[in-house]
Enzyme design. Structure first.
Site, PDB file in Angstrom:
ATOM      1  N   GLY A  38       0.825  -1.196   0.000  1.00  0.00           N
ATOM      2  CA  GLY A  38       0.000   0.000   0.000  1.00  0.00           C
ATOM      3  C   GLY A  38       0.861   1.247   0.000  1.00  0.00           C
ATOM      4  O   GLY A  38       2.087   1.180   0.098  1.00  0.00           O
ATOM      5  N   GLY A  42       2.198   5.294   1.066  1.00  0.00           N
ATOM      6  CA  GLY A  42       2.341   6.263   2.136  1.00  0.00           C
ATOM      7  C   GLY A  42       3.145   5.818   3.347  1.00  0.00           C
ATOM      8  O   GLY A  42       3.806   4.773   3.359  1.00  0.00           O
ATOM      9  N   CYS A  54       5.625  -5.386   1.780  1.00  0.00           N
ATOM     10  CA  CYS A  54       5.786  -3.952   1.530  1.00  0.00           C
ATOM     11  C   CYS A  54       5.233  -3.123   2.694  1.00  0.00           C
ATOM     12  O   CYS A  54       5.797  -3.140   3.771  1.00  0.00           O
ATOM     13  CB  CYS A  54       5.166  -3.576   0.187  1.00  0.00           C
ATOM     14  SG  CYS A  54       5.764  -2.010  -0.469  1.00  0.00           S
ATOM     15  N   LEU A  55       4.144  -2.397   2.516  1.00  0.00           N
ATOM     16  CA  LEU A  55       3.576  -1.633   3.633  1.00  0.00           C
ATOM     17  C   LEU A  55       3.195  -2.577   4.768  1.00  0.00           C
ATOM     18  O   LEU A  55       3.350  -2.247   5.947  1.00  0.00           O
ATOM     19  CB  LEU A  55       2.358  -0.834   3.175  1.00  0.00           C
ATOM     20  CG  LEU A  55       1.724   0.072   4.240  1.00  0.00           C
ATOM     21  CD1 LEU A  55       2.672   1.184   4.650  1.00  0.00           C
ATOM     22  CD2 LEU A  55       0.404   0.661   3.742  1.00  0.00           C
ATOM     23  N   GLN A  72       6.162  -3.171   6.894  1.00  0.00           N
ATOM     24  CA  GLN A  72       6.458  -2.041   7.770  1.00  0.00           C
ATOM     25  C   GLN A  72       5.479  -1.978   8.941  1.00  0.00           C
ATOM     26  O   GLN A  72       5.870  -1.701  10.087  1.00  0.00           O
ATOM     27  CB  GLN A  72       6.418  -0.751   6.961  1.00  0.00           C
ATOM     28  CG  GLN A  72       7.464  -0.694   5.855  1.00  0.00           C
ATOM     29  CD  GLN A  72       7.130   0.327   4.782  1.00  0.00           C
ATOM     30  OE1 GLN A  72       6.252   1.176   4.961  1.00  0.00           O
ATOM     31  NE2 GLN A  72       7.821   0.263   3.654  1.00  0.00           N
ATOM     32  N   GLY A  93       8.813   3.923  -0.255  1.00  0.00           N
ATOM     33  CA  GLY A  93       9.574   5.104   0.117  1.00  0.00           C
ATOM     34  C   GLY A  93       9.997   5.095   1.568  1.00  0.00           C
ATOM     35  O   GLY A  93      10.684   6.016   2.022  1.00  0.00           O
ATOM     36  N   HIS A 150       8.168  -7.138  -3.623  1.00  0.00           N
ATOM     37  CA  HIS A 150       6.951  -7.754  -4.157  1.00  0.00           C
ATOM     38  C   HIS A 150       7.300  -9.086  -4.822  1.00  0.00           C
ATOM     39  O   HIS A 150       7.685  -9.105  -5.985  1.00  0.00           O
ATOM     40  CB  HIS A 150       6.294  -6.827  -5.184  1.00  0.00           C
ATOM     41  CG  HIS A 150       5.713  -5.580  -4.604  1.00  0.00           C
ATOM     42  ND1 HIS A 150       4.414  -5.183  -4.826  1.00  0.00           N
ATOM     43  CD2 HIS A 150       6.243  -4.638  -3.783  1.00  0.00           C
ATOM     44  CE1 HIS A 150       4.171  -4.044  -4.184  1.00  0.00           C
ATOM     45  NE2 HIS A 150       5.278  -3.701  -3.549  1.00  0.00           N
ATOM     46  N   GLU A 163       5.583 -11.436  -6.023  1.00  0.00           N
ATOM     47  CA  GLU A 163       4.734 -11.877  -7.137  1.00  0.00           C
ATOM     48  C   GLU A 163       5.059 -11.163  -8.440  1.00  0.00           C
ATOM     49  O   GLU A 163       4.604 -11.570  -9.506  1.00  0.00           O
ATOM     50  CB  GLU A 163       3.265 -11.641  -6.774  1.00  0.00           C
ATOM     51  CG  GLU A 163       2.708 -10.269  -7.114  1.00  0.00           C
ATOM     52  CD  GLU A 163       3.370  -9.107  -6.381  1.00  0.00           C
ATOM     53  OE1 GLU A 163       3.252  -7.966  -6.854  1.00  0.00           O
ATOM     54  OE2 GLU A 163       3.997  -9.326  -5.332  1.00  0.00           O
TER      55      GLU A 163
END
Length: 354
Positions: free
Chosen positions: A217, A219, A244-245, A248, A288, A329, A331
């Site tokens: 996701g 941000g 990913c997100l 985190q 990011g 990622h 996949e």
């Protein structure tokens, strides 16, 4: 139509606008040679103006089968050369027509090498993509009104939905999940229930899943405080896999910390080392923010993968519980599907095959 990209530091990059629209967003770059449609439709790019470093974009057209979500989420697109004559047996349309249909401002004919070097030197920053006739001061004034917060709420599913299969039941917390991730889990036979990002732990546990998946996701992960609290309550109750997100958020839930990278990792060619085997994988990435390794001291998290380029944390596992995550990622492999073993590990944890 002449156009320009005005960065927050006042620098200007000129080119040709595909249409009269303007936009404001965080300017980032992606180093992938292919995958431009996946970039445009990846919810993780919500709020961003994406620069493609590869010079020719659009050469194989677009097709609905490449879409990663229900709509594009990028704020704008900056490229060197826009191909007007795509050649691909699967192509259903040109990239230019796709951008116009979805009202995505695009600036082409740009010196993307110079722009990328500016971002690498100064870090990602906000920018305005606009026709050349817009005044410089007017463009800079737009930056103060940029809305690039609470992005997960903009991309998560508004409803609960299922992708039924006969295998283990998985609840997918949708922070901006890509279609390829869902398909990767479904191919293993996982019975998927996709829920909004703000779904509570109590609601998830009431669904009696065999495992919980934390999706990618956009941000700052610290903005999704409600999801961090949910994951805290899920740890130890069910096997958990984050990407990913989701990686985190898992780190934050277990006592770690995150920080913003200078210019992030975005592309399909990032080398990552599996510390258990010593093997280096070429991975697809789009983030990011990163997990601060020093913050993991005293927690139950162990680093399992590391970025070869800058040494940042790319994977974690819990010392005793069936909980793990990766920053990249798996996949979205640019070639062989070497990283699919991570989905298989999650499957094995849920079916107690390990």
């Amino acid at each position: 139509m002449e156009g320009k990209l005005v960065l927050a530091d006042g620098s200007v990059f000129s080119g040709t606008m595909l249409g009269p629209l303007h936009t404001v967003g965080e300017v980032v770059f992606n180093t992938g040679m292919t995958g431009y449609q996946e970039v445009l439709t990846d919810p993780s790019y919500c709020g961003q103006i994406v620069t493609m470093t590869y010079p020719l974009i659009g050469n194989y057209g677009v097709a609905a089968s490449f879409n990663q979500s229900r709509q594009p989420y990028v704020r704008g697109f900056v490229i060197g050369e826009l191909c007007s004559t795509p050649s691909n047996w699967r192509a259903e349309n040109s990239l230019a027509e796709f951008l116009k249909r979805h009202r995505i401002p695009c600036l082409y004919g740009v010196d993307t090498r110079a722009l990328t070097r500016r971002i690498r030197a100064s870090g990602v920053m906000m920018g305005v993509l606009a026709p050349a006739r817009m005044g410089h001061e007017e463009a800079l004034a737009l930056l103060s009104n940029a809305d690039v917060v609470h992005l997960v709420e903009k991309v998560t599913t508004p409803i609960v939905y299922r992708l039924p299969r006969t295998g283990p039941r998985v609840v997918v917390m949708d922070f901006g999940v890509k279609r390829n991730i869902l398909e990767s889990l479904a191919r293993l036979g996982c019975d998927l229930t996709v829920v909004p990002a703000a779904t509570t732990a109590e609601t998830i546990l009431a669904m009696e899943p065999d495992g919980v998946f934390l999706s990618n996701g956009p941000g700052d992960p610290k903005e999704v405080s409600y999801a961090i609290e949910t994951v805290k309550k899920l740890v130890g109750r069910k096997p958990i896999f984050g990407i990913c997100l989701g990686h985190q958020i898992l780190a934050l839930a277990l006592g770690g910390d995150t920080y913003k990278l200078k210019f992030g990792h975005r592309g399909a060619n990032h080398p990552v080392k599996d510390l258990a085997t010593g093997r280096v994988f070429i991975t697809s990435q789009n983030h990011g923010y990163a997990v601060a390794e020093t913050s993991l001291h005293g927690t139950d998290l162990v680093v399992t993968h590391r970025a070869v380029n800058d040494g940042t944390v790319e994977g974690l596992r819990h010392r005793t519980l069936p909980v793990f995550s990766v920053q990249y990622h798996p996949e979205a492999a640019p070639g062989p599907h070497d990283n699919m073993y991570l989905f298989q590990q999650f499957y094995q944890l849920m079916t107690k095959e390990v």
